[in-house]
Design a protein around this motif. Structure first.
Motif, PDB file in Angstrom:
ATOM      1  N   SER A  64      53.080  44.839  30.154  1.00  0.00           N
ATOM      2  CA  SER A  64      53.581  46.217  30.134  1.00  0.00           C
ATOM      3  C   SER A  64      54.120  46.656  31.484  1.00  0.00           C
ATOM      4  O   SER A  64      53.648  46.201  32.523  1.00  0.00           O
ATOM      5  N   ALA A  65      55.075  47.568  31.422  1.00  0.00           N
ATOM      6  CA  ALA A  65      55.530  48.285  32.615  1.00  0.00           C
ATOM      7  C   ALA A  65      54.694  49.557  32.716  1.00  0.00           C
ATOM      8  O   ALA A  65      54.170  50.053  31.716  1.00  0.00           O
ATOM      9  N   GLU A  66      54.582  50.088  33.931  1.00  0.00           N
ATOM     10  CA  GLU A  66      53.820  51.320  34.121  1.00  0.00           C
ATOM     11  C   GLU A  66      54.672  52.329  34.880  1.00  0.00           C
ATOM     12  O   GLU A  66      55.258  52.010  35.907  1.00  0.00           O
ATOM     13  N   MET A  67      54.718  53.531  34.334  1.00  0.00           N
ATOM     14  CA  MET A  67      55.503  54.617  34.916  1.00  0.00           C
ATOM     15  C   MET A  67      54.559  55.676  35.472  1.00  0.00           C
ATOM     16  O   MET A  67      53.583  56.050  34.824  1.00  0.00           O
ATOM     17  N   PHE A  68      54.858  56.122  36.682  1.00  0.00           N
ATOM     18  CA  PHE A  68      54.106  57.193  37.327  1.00  0.00           C
ATOM     19  C   PHE A  68      55.074  58.336  37.604  1.00  0.00           C
ATOM     20  O   PHE A  68      56.072  58.143  38.298  1.00  0.00           O
ATOM     21  N   TYR A  69      54.779  59.515  37.066  1.00  0.00           N
ATOM     22  CA  TYR A  69      55.575  60.701  37.345  1.00  0.00           C
ATOM     23  C   TYR A  69      54.669  61.674  38.093  1.00  0.00           C
ATOM     24  O   TYR A  69      53.592  62.035  37.597  1.00  0.00           O
ATOM     25  N   VAL A  70      55.088  62.089  39.290  1.00  0.00           N
ATOM     26  CA  VAL A  70      54.279  62.983  40.109  1.00  0.00           C
ATOM     27  C   VAL A  70      54.512  64.420  39.642  1.00  0.00           C
ATOM     28  O   VAL A  70      55.572  64.993  39.876  1.00  0.00           O
ATOM     29  N   LEU A  71      53.516  64.963  38.962  1.00  0.00           N
ATOM     30  CA  LEU A  71      53.591  66.335  38.465  1.00  0.00           C
ATOM     31  C   LEU A  71      53.431  67.343  39.595  1.00  0.00           C
ATOM     32  O   LEU A  71      54.052  68.407  39.594  1.00  0.00           O
ATOM     33  N   ASP A  72      52.578  66.997  40.557  1.00  0.00           N
ATOM     34  CA  ASP A  72      52.333  67.894  41.685  1.00  0.00           C
ATOM     35  C   ASP A  72      51.677  67.093  42.803  1.00  0.00           C
ATOM     36  O   ASP A  72      51.063  66.048  42.564  1.00  0.00           O
ATOM     37  N   ALA A  79      53.830  49.014  45.369  1.00  0.00           N
ATOM     38  CA  ALA A  79      54.799  48.445  44.420  1.00  0.00           C
ATOM     39  C   ALA A  79      55.216  47.099  44.987  1.00  0.00           C
ATOM     40  O   ALA A  79      56.069  47.031  45.876  1.00  0.00           O
ATOM     41  N   GLY A  80      54.575  46.037  44.506  1.00  0.00           N
ATOM     42  CA  GLY A  80      54.794  44.716  45.090  1.00  0.00           C
ATOM     43  C   GLY A  80      54.112  44.669  46.444  1.00  0.00           C
ATOM     44  O   GLY A  80      52.910  44.833  46.539  1.00  0.00           O
ATOM     45  N   GLU A  81      54.892  44.511  47.503  1.00  0.00           N
ATOM     46  CA  GLU A  81      54.344  44.529  48.861  1.00  0.00           C
ATOM     47  C   GLU A  81      54.805  45.760  49.628  1.00  0.00           C
ATOM     48  O   GLU A  81      54.663  45.836  50.843  1.00  0.00           O
ATOM     49  N   GLU A  82      55.356  46.728  48.911  1.00  0.00           N
ATOM     50  CA  GLU A  82      55.873  47.945  49.538  1.00  0.00           C
ATOM     51  C   GLU A  82      54.970  49.126  49.208  1.00  0.00           C
ATOM     52  O   GLU A  82      54.439  49.232  48.106  1.00  0.00           O
ATOM     53  N   ILE A  83      54.800  50.030  50.181  1.00  0.00           N
ATOM     54  CA  ILE A  83      54.104  51.287  49.947  1.00  0.00           C
ATOM     55  C   ILE A  83      55.170  52.364  49.797  1.00  0.00           C
ATOM     56  O   ILE A  83      56.031  52.522  50.658  1.00  0.00           O
ATOM     57  N   VAL A  84      55.119  53.078  48.676  1.00  0.00           N
ATOM     58  CA  VAL A  84      56.077  54.143  48.385  1.00  0.00           C
ATOM     59  C   VAL A  84      55.299  55.448  48.282  1.00  0.00           C
ATOM     60  O   VAL A  84      54.264  55.500  47.614  1.00  0.00           O
ATOM     61  N   THR A  85      55.787  56.487  48.943  1.00  0.00           N
ATOM     62  CA  THR A  85      55.169  57.811  48.815  1.00  0.00           C
ATOM     63  C   THR A  85      55.991  58.623  47.832  1.00  0.00           C
ATOM     64  O   THR A  85      57.219  58.707  47.962  1.00  0.00           O
ATOM     65  N   VAL A  93      58.390  53.398  38.686  1.00  0.00           N
ATOM     66  CA  VAL A  93      58.145  52.506  37.552  1.00  0.00           C
ATOM     67  C   VAL A  93      57.965  51.100  38.089  1.00  0.00           C
ATOM     68  O   VAL A  93      58.804  50.609  38.849  1.00  0.00           O
ATOM     69  N   VAL A  94      56.856  50.460  37.712  1.00  0.00           N
ATOM     70  CA  VAL A  94      56.624  49.078  38.120  1.00  0.00           C
ATOM     71  C   VAL A  94      56.728  48.181  36.890  1.00  0.00           C
ATOM     72  O   VAL A  94      56.196  48.503  35.829  1.00  0.00           O
ATOM     73  N   PRO A  95      57.438  47.058  37.031  1.00  0.00           N
ATOM     74  CA  PRO A  95      57.609  46.152  35.898  1.00  0.00           C
ATOM     75  C   PRO A  95      56.357  45.312  35.666  1.00  0.00           C
ATOM     76  O   PRO A  95      55.468  45.256  36.520  1.00  0.00           O
ATOM     77  N   ASN A  97      53.838  42.333  35.742  1.00  0.00           N
ATOM     78  CA  ASN A  97      53.484  41.333  36.754  1.00  0.00           C
ATOM     79  C   ASN A  97      53.638  41.800  38.194  1.00  0.00           C
ATOM     80  O   ASN A  97      53.364  41.025  39.107  1.00  0.00           O
ATOM     81  N   MET A  98      54.072  43.018  38.443  1.00  0.00           N
ATOM     82  CA  MET A  98      54.185  43.503  39.825  1.00  0.00           C
ATOM     83  C   MET A  98      52.858  44.109  40.267  1.00  0.00           C
ATOM     84  O   MET A  98      52.337  45.013  39.617  1.00  0.00           O
ATOM     85  N   PRO A  99      52.312  43.648  41.387  1.00  0.00           N
ATOM     86  CA  PRO A  99      51.095  44.273  41.913  1.00  0.00           C
ATOM     87  C   PRO A  99      51.359  45.746  42.211  1.00  0.00           C
ATOM     88  O   PRO A  99      52.404  46.103  42.770  1.00  0.00           O
ATOM     89  N   HIS A 100      50.414  46.598  41.837  1.00  0.00           N
ATOM     90  CA  HIS A 100      50.543  48.018  42.110  1.00  0.00           C
ATOM     91  C   HIS A 100      49.170  48.676  42.202  1.00  0.00           C
ATOM     92  O   HIS A 100      48.169  48.121  41.742  1.00  0.00           O
ATOM     93  N   ALA A 101      49.159  49.825  42.838  1.00  0.00           N
ATOM     94  CA  ALA A 101      47.961  50.635  43.010  1.00  0.00           C
ATOM     95  C   ALA A 101      48.447  52.047  43.312  1.00  0.00           C
ATOM     96  O   ALA A 101      49.631  52.251  43.589  1.00  0.00           O
ATOM     97  N   PHE A 102      47.536  53.017  43.265  1.00  0.00           N
ATOM     98  CA  PHE A 102      47.941  54.379  43.613  1.00  0.00           C
ATOM     99  C   PHE A 102      46.761  55.172  44.139  1.00  0.00           C
ATOM    100  O   PHE A 102      45.604  54.874  43.840  1.00  0.00           O
ATOM    101  N   ALA A 103      47.086  56.190  44.944  1.00  0.00           N
ATOM    102  CA  ALA A 103      46.088  57.071  45.536  1.00  0.00           C
ATOM    103  C   ALA A 103      46.781  58.339  46.002  1.00  0.00           C
ATOM    104  O   ALA A 103      47.990  58.331  46.260  1.00  0.00           O
ATOM    105  N   ALA A 104      46.022  59.418  46.119  1.00  0.00           N
ATOM    106  CA  ALA A 104      46.571  60.632  46.705  1.00  0.00           C
ATOM    107  C   ALA A 104      46.787  60.394  48.197  1.00  0.00           C
ATOM    108  O   ALA A 104      46.040  59.651  48.837  1.00  0.00           O
ATOM    109  N   VAL A 105      47.815  60.985  48.737  1.00  0.00           N
ATOM    110  CA  VAL A 105      48.076  60.898  50.168  1.00  0.00           C
ATOM    111  C   VAL A 105      46.930  61.605  50.902  1.00  0.00           C
ATOM    112  O   VAL A 105      46.502  62.680  50.469  1.00  0.00           O
ATOM    113  N   PRO A 106      46.410  61.015  51.979  1.00  0.00           N
ATOM    114  CA  PRO A 106      45.373  61.720  52.744  1.00  0.00           C
ATOM    115  C   PRO A 106      45.867  63.118  53.144  1.00  0.00           C
ATOM    116  O   PRO A 106      46.990  63.288  53.608  1.00  0.00           O
ATOM    117  N   GLY A 107      45.031  64.116  52.904  1.00  0.00           N
ATOM    118  CA  GLY A 107      45.400  65.489  53.193  1.00  0.00           C
ATOM    119  C   GLY A 107      46.086  66.189  52.035  1.00  0.00           C
ATOM    120  O   GLY A 107      46.483  67.346  52.155  1.00  0.00           O
TER     121      GLY A 107
END
Length: 163
Positions: A64-72, A79-85, A93-95, A97-107
């Motif tokens: 599966s692909a995974e889509m993240f929409y930032v509501l607020d 996303a792979g080896e890149e950090i995206v804010t 959207v990550v396709p 087999n792509m490594p991914h993770a997520f967290a709130a930005v500190p602060g």
């Protein structure tokens, strides 16, 4: 390219008051629509993260692909080896087999709509996570269900340095 035609005949309507809520405190999940409700088309959850809270450790999905929409708020995504804010209104959207993770930005807090397509029965996975958080199951028990929920954990030096 293969077009997947969902196997459901009626519109899926889930009222906010009817969504199952799990967690609380720094991480709250709202289980919106599971794969069985959408004929396998998708699974949808809303995850709210408190100030800098981790949402998911590095993992990938094989089917599966995974889509993240930032509501607020604002969130960091591996996303792979890149950090995206991502900020309010951003889409990531990550396709498969792509490594991914997520967290709130500190602060900052983050409120995310997460959609997995094609769908996977995810509600039971989130309930499993809740039982781990409550100490009813061990974190290692997640390794036993990786295949069932198409959620395969991995390590990421990029994410570990950032978080």
């Amino acid at each position: 390219m293969t077009l997947m035609v969902p196997g459901f005949d009626d519109a899926v309507v889930v009222r906010a008051a009817d969504a199952e809520v799990i967690g609380g405190g720094p991480v709250t999940g709202r289980l919106i629509a599971d794969s069985s409700a959408t004929g396998g088309a998708l699974s949808a959850q809303r995850i709210t993260l408190g100030d800098g809270a981790n949402g998911a450790t590095p993992h990938h999905h094989r089917r599966s692909a995974e889509m993240f929409y930032v509501l607020d708020g604002a969130a960091e995504f591996l996303a792979g080896e890149e950090i995206v804010t991502g900020s309010k209104g951003d889409l990531i959207v990550v396709p498969p087999n792509m490594p991914h993770a997520f967290a709130a930005v500190p602060g900052a807090d983050a409120d995310l709509l997460i959609v997995i397509t094609p769908g996977v029965e995810r509600f039971a996975y989130f309930r499993h996570l809740q039982r781990v958080a409550l100490g009813e199951l061990t974190p290692e028990s997640l390794l036993e269900v990786q295949e069932r929920y198409d959620n395969h954990f991995l390590s990421s030096a990029t994410w570990e340095k950032r978080r």
